[in-house]
Write a protein that holds these residues in place. Sequence first.
Motif, PDB file in Angstrom:
ATOM      1  N   ARG A  75      52.749  30.835 -45.928  1.00 41.03           N
ATOM      2  CA  ARG A  75      52.148  32.039 -45.335  1.00 41.03           C
ATOM      3  C   ARG A  75      53.250  33.020 -44.900  1.00 41.03           C
ATOM      4  N   ASP A  76      53.944  32.732 -43.788  1.00 38.44           N
ATOM      5  CA  ASP A  76      54.985  33.669 -43.348  1.00 38.44           C
ATOM      6  C   ASP A  76      56.116  33.686 -44.379  1.00 38.44           C
ATOM      7  N   GLU A 106      50.380  37.955 -30.637  1.00 36.74           N
ATOM      8  CA  GLU A 106      51.485  38.489 -31.438  1.00 36.74           C
ATOM      9  C   GLU A 106      52.398  39.337 -30.547  1.00 36.74           C
ATOM     10  N   ASN A 162      50.077  29.430 -29.562  1.00 33.92           N
ATOM     11  CA  ASN A 162      51.353  29.654 -30.231  1.00 33.92           C
ATOM     12  C   ASN A 162      52.018  30.915 -29.669  1.00 33.92           C
ATOM     13  N   PRO A 178      54.659  33.553 -30.321  1.00 28.51           N
ATOM     14  CA  PRO A 178      55.583  34.073 -31.327  1.00 28.51           C
ATOM     15  C   PRO A 178      56.642  35.001 -30.731  1.00 28.51           C
ATOM     16  N   THR A 192      57.857  37.492 -32.377  1.00 29.93           N
ATOM     17  CA  THR A 192      57.520  38.163 -33.631  1.00 29.93           C
ATOM     18  C   THR A 192      58.675  38.949 -34.238  1.00 29.93           C
ATOM     19  N   HIS A 223      56.871  30.152 -32.454  1.00 32.43           N
ATOM     20  CA  HIS A 223      57.006  30.721 -33.808  1.00 32.43           C
ATOM     21  C   HIS A 223      58.113  31.766 -33.700  1.00 32.43           C
ATOM     22  N   HIS A 260      61.227  34.185 -35.052  1.00 30.69           N
ATOM     23  CA  HIS A 260      61.829  34.882 -36.183  1.00 30.69           C
ATOM     24  C   HIS A 260      63.335  34.986 -35.962  1.00 30.69           C
TER      25      HIS A 260
HETATM   26  O1  KIV Z   1      55.459  36.522 -36.314  1.00 28.91           O
HETATM   27  C1  KIV Z   1      54.301  36.483 -35.888  1.00 28.91           C
HETATM   28  O2  KIV Z   1      53.981  36.945 -34.794  1.00 28.91           O
HETATM   29  C2  KIV Z   1      53.302  35.879 -36.744  1.00 28.91           C
HETATM   30  C3  KIV Z   1      51.960  35.618 -36.139  1.00 28.91           C
HETATM   31  C4  KIV Z   1      50.849  35.865 -37.085  1.00 28.91           C
HETATM   32  C5  KIV Z   1      51.938  34.226 -35.582  1.00 28.91           C
HETATM   33  O3  KIV Z   1      53.581  35.523 -37.872  1.00 28.91           O
END
Ligand code: KIV
Length: 523
Positions: free
Chosen positions: A13-14, A141, A167, A169, A171, A202, A204
């Motif tokens: 997905r991501d 998010e 969760n 994130p 983001t 989650h 990044h």
């Molecule tokens: O990075 C993000 O916030 C996402 C969310 C959809 C969990 O990918």
Amino acid sequence: MSDKIIIFDTTLRDGEQSAGASMSVEEKIEIGKALDEMGVDVIEAGFPFASKGDFEAVEKVASNSKNSIVCGLARAQRTDIEAARNALKKAKRFRIHTFISTSDLHMKYKLRMNKVEVKDCIKRSVSMARNFTDDVEWSPEDASRSDRDFLYKTIEIAINYGARTINIPDTVGYSIPDEFGNLIKKIKSNVINIDKAIISVHCHNDLGLAVSNSLSAIVNGARQVECTINGIGERAGNAALEEIVMCLKTRKDLLPYKTGIKTKNISKISHLVSKTTGFFVQPNKAIVGKNAFAHESGIHQDGMLKHSNTYEIMTPESIGLSSSELVLGKHSGRHAFKVKLEELGFKIKEKELDKLFKKFKDLADKKKQLFEEDLIALVDDESSTNSKIKFIDLKVKCGSNLNANAEIQIEIDGKLKKSMSDGQGPIDSIFKSIQKIVANSAQLILFQVNSITKGVDAQAEVNVRLQESGISVQGQGKDIDTMVASAKAYINALNKLINKREKHKSGSMKFSSKIQPIDKHVI
Ligand code: KIV
Ligand code: ZN
């Protein structure tokens, strides 16, 4: 508190959201199976509402999964949540992951909603998802840039309405480890019903801190981490699964947690994801880079010979590698070839084995030494022969006093096509000759050549990136002849481009950030 860390993989997905990455339904099924086999607890298989292709992929991953929970992503709106349920219903166990932004910035500019509307939306979306399954995950998010008190309140609401995984994130990859760990700690102490949910993170990797932030979150109470193979994902990617898992395994003394991941599968799945997306793994990438276990300096080599612990904190075998020494040669028989492929984790059917063994013999005639990487390249090459456009043959003429010219033969849907073209050098003429058969307006953004193993007779691995009307794809080709590898890479990219064009046509990929509120009767 449990010491088990739930591994939630979002490669499909991501990971697929990485610019240039594209996976067909079949490729997603293959990766889904490998994730399941490796012991991933939750596989986020896609965003079912995004396109027909995504829907189908989630559906197929769901029906193929033996042990993993399969999850689908959904914005906080009816269409998305229904699509997720419909795609997932054949899974043994499934999860719906719904999200909405909670930062002031996102609410004002992206959602154009106020705090009351967002809270309302959380109630409706989580309740709606709960009508379909007990296993609902909710994400605020841009959590790490959200107003803390508002964030705590939204989490409390999501849990009250039935979310069992919350969760958090990061983001935009903005947090730093102490700050992010502290956020998790504060959520634990300020959200009154947090004991009813598992905290997930989650992260990044925009500042290169995704893994560190995830580990800091674990230390502060998170029990699920969202991650991807090779760290692929939106922009700079997500936390790399292999780094988190190997870090927990190697530093048990300071990180006393366990995961259900079979670490011996790591190397193989890393390769599979790299091959599928066309994203090279940088040589110095932790755990799965080509150099991650290579000792180059004399002092290090000497130390290693005396005792491997001098310069090795984990063994290559623990991620499924054996040393890249000569494995087979010209005189090796079919049985030895089959056994070696099995050792590398490939289960090949007898009929395919015949074809592969022939290719192996041809390669062994051209190349003195055959390494594991060569065998993996053979299997990769064979799997790409199922595509719409197939490479058949190439002749190239070039030199310092010659006009370059290429003559190509390819097969499209089983029909043989030939063409010829001049060009400014051999690569230009090869690509032009293919373009004459497969018309496209794609621009070549990247052309890269690597050697798979050492030595002048090493196979070449060529990577190309094409861009056409906002769609970007990566293609990879391998061959002992660099020109043939280039043609294969270009054809591989064209196959992906055709696939992605169809996805764009069929799907609703043009998302509106504005949420269509779910009608009031849902709650
Ligand atoms: O990075 C993000 O916030 C996402 C969310 C959809 C969990 O990918
Ligand atoms: Zn993300």
